[in-house]
Design an enzyme around this catalytic site. Structure first.
Site, PDB file in Angstrom:
ATOM      1  N   HIS A   1       0.850  -1.189   0.000  1.00  0.00           N
ATOM      2  CA  HIS A   1       0.000   0.000   0.000  1.00  0.00           C
ATOM      3  C   HIS A   1       0.886   1.240   0.000  1.00  0.00           C
ATOM      4  O   HIS A   1       2.108   1.137   0.175  1.00  0.00           O
ATOM      5  CB  HIS A   1      -0.931   0.008   1.224  1.00  0.00           C
ATOM      6  CG  HIS A   1      -0.218   0.014   2.530  1.00  0.00           C
ATOM      7  ND1 HIS A   1      -0.128  -1.093   3.338  1.00  0.00           N
ATOM      8  CD2 HIS A   1       0.473   0.988   3.173  1.00  0.00           C
ATOM      9  CE1 HIS A   1       0.556  -0.793   4.409  1.00  0.00           C
ATOM     10  NE2 HIS A   1       0.948   0.461   4.338  1.00  0.00           N
TER      11      HIS A   1
HETATM   12  P1  TYD Z   1      -1.563  -2.734   7.612  1.00  0.00           P
HETATM   13  O1  TYD Z   1      -0.983  -1.369   7.841  1.00  0.00           O
HETATM   14  O2  TYD Z   1      -2.344  -2.955   6.357  1.00  0.00           O
HETATM   15  O3  TYD Z   1      -0.424  -3.841   7.711  1.00  0.00           O
HETATM   16  P2  TYD Z   1       0.904  -4.091   6.877  1.00  0.00           P
HETATM   17  O4  TYD Z   1       1.198  -2.909   6.044  1.00  0.00           O
HETATM   18  O5  TYD Z   1       1.943  -4.333   7.923  1.00  0.00           O
HETATM   19  O6  TYD Z   1       0.723  -5.324   6.064  1.00  0.00           O
HETATM   20  O7  TYD Z   1      -2.448  -3.115   8.882  1.00  0.00           O
HETATM   21  C1  TYD Z   1      -2.974  -4.411   9.052  1.00  0.00           C
HETATM   22  C2  TYD Z   1      -4.270  -4.297   9.827  1.00  0.00           C
HETATM   23  O8  TYD Z   1      -4.038  -3.726  11.113  1.00  0.00           O
HETATM   24  C3  TYD Z   1      -5.310  -3.418   9.140  1.00  0.00           C
HETATM   25  O9  TYD Z   1      -6.577  -4.057   9.287  1.00  0.00           O
HETATM   26  C4  TYD Z   1      -5.312  -2.143   9.930  1.00  0.00           C
HETATM   27  C5  TYD Z   1      -4.813  -2.557  11.297  1.00  0.00           C
HETATM   28  N1  TYD Z   1      -3.999  -1.506  11.937  1.00  0.00           N
HETATM   29  C6  TYD Z   1      -4.551  -0.735  12.935  1.00  0.00           C
HETATM   30  O10 TYD Z   1      -5.732  -0.898  13.315  1.00  0.00           O
HETATM   31  N2  TYD Z   1      -3.791   0.248  13.509  1.00  0.00           N
HETATM   32  C7  TYD Z   1      -2.510   0.465  13.131  1.00  0.00           C
HETATM   33  O11 TYD Z   1      -1.825   1.380  13.682  1.00  0.00           O
HETATM   34  C8  TYD Z   1      -1.947  -0.350  12.091  1.00  0.00           C
HETATM   35  C9  TYD Z   1      -0.532  -0.145  11.618  1.00  0.00           C
HETATM   36  C10 TYD Z   1      -2.730  -1.320  11.522  1.00  0.00           C
END
Ligand code: TYD
Length: 140
Positions: free
Chosen positions: A57
């Site tokens: 992303h």
């Molecule tokens: P995401 O940022 O998409 O993970 P990565 O980039 O590490 O693969 O986050 C994964 C899930 O966790 C998503 O459903 C959102 C949640 N999340 C939160 O609720 N708060 C946060 O601060 C973060 C980083 C993620």
């Protein structure tokens, strides 16, 4: 930073302060000393199974400093035109990721801890999770 024109050359590895001691090291990250933003949130990825890929992303406004607090992993940065891969494997180095950069985090070593210092609270509407939307953001 204009997220439409930001590029991977603005994403650099910065050396963090390290206090070395035979009894163990300390690394310090302070607001605006090592990164050009105030830290509002800290989170970390751990227990990542081998072969997992995280990220996939971009953020519209969020700045992040990514540190391999333990172990190693690779961060693939993509501004829509160019890509680069940064391996993080030392706890006293951090990768600055500016807004408007598509990132993937791959090749986690066993026991790796990916520590992320972020400029804002979690906001789902700051994410761009679809690559074609990312290309639109970059006006490509
Ligand atoms: P995401 O940022 O998409 O993970 P990565 O980039 O590490 O693969 O986050 C994964 C899930 O966790 C998503 O459903 C959102 C949640 N999340 C939160 O609720 N708060 C946060 O601060 C973060 C980083 C993620």
């Amino acid at each position: 930073m204009n997220r439409s024109v930001s590029d991977i050359h603005s994403c650099n590895v910065v050396e963090l302060t390290k206090i070395h001691s035979p009894a163990g090291n300390i690394t310090i990250i302070q607001n605006r000393v090592h990164q050009p933003f105030n830290i509002k949130r800290v989170y970390y990825l751990y227990d990542v199974p081998g072969g997992s890929e995280r990220g996939g992303h971009a953020h519209k406004a969020l700045y992040q400093l990514i540190v391999a607090a333990s172990g190693s992993f690779d961060v693939i940065l993509d501004d829509g035109r160019n890509k680069k891969i940064i391996q993080l494997n030392r706890p006293n180095f951090g990768l600055l990721v500016v807004p408007g950069i598509w990132r993937q985090v791959v090749n986690f070593s066993s026991g790796a801890i990916c520590l992320v210092l972020a400029s804002d609270k979690y906001k789902e509407n700051d994410y761009v999770r679809n690559y074609s939307d990312f290309r639109k953001l970059k006006k490509l």
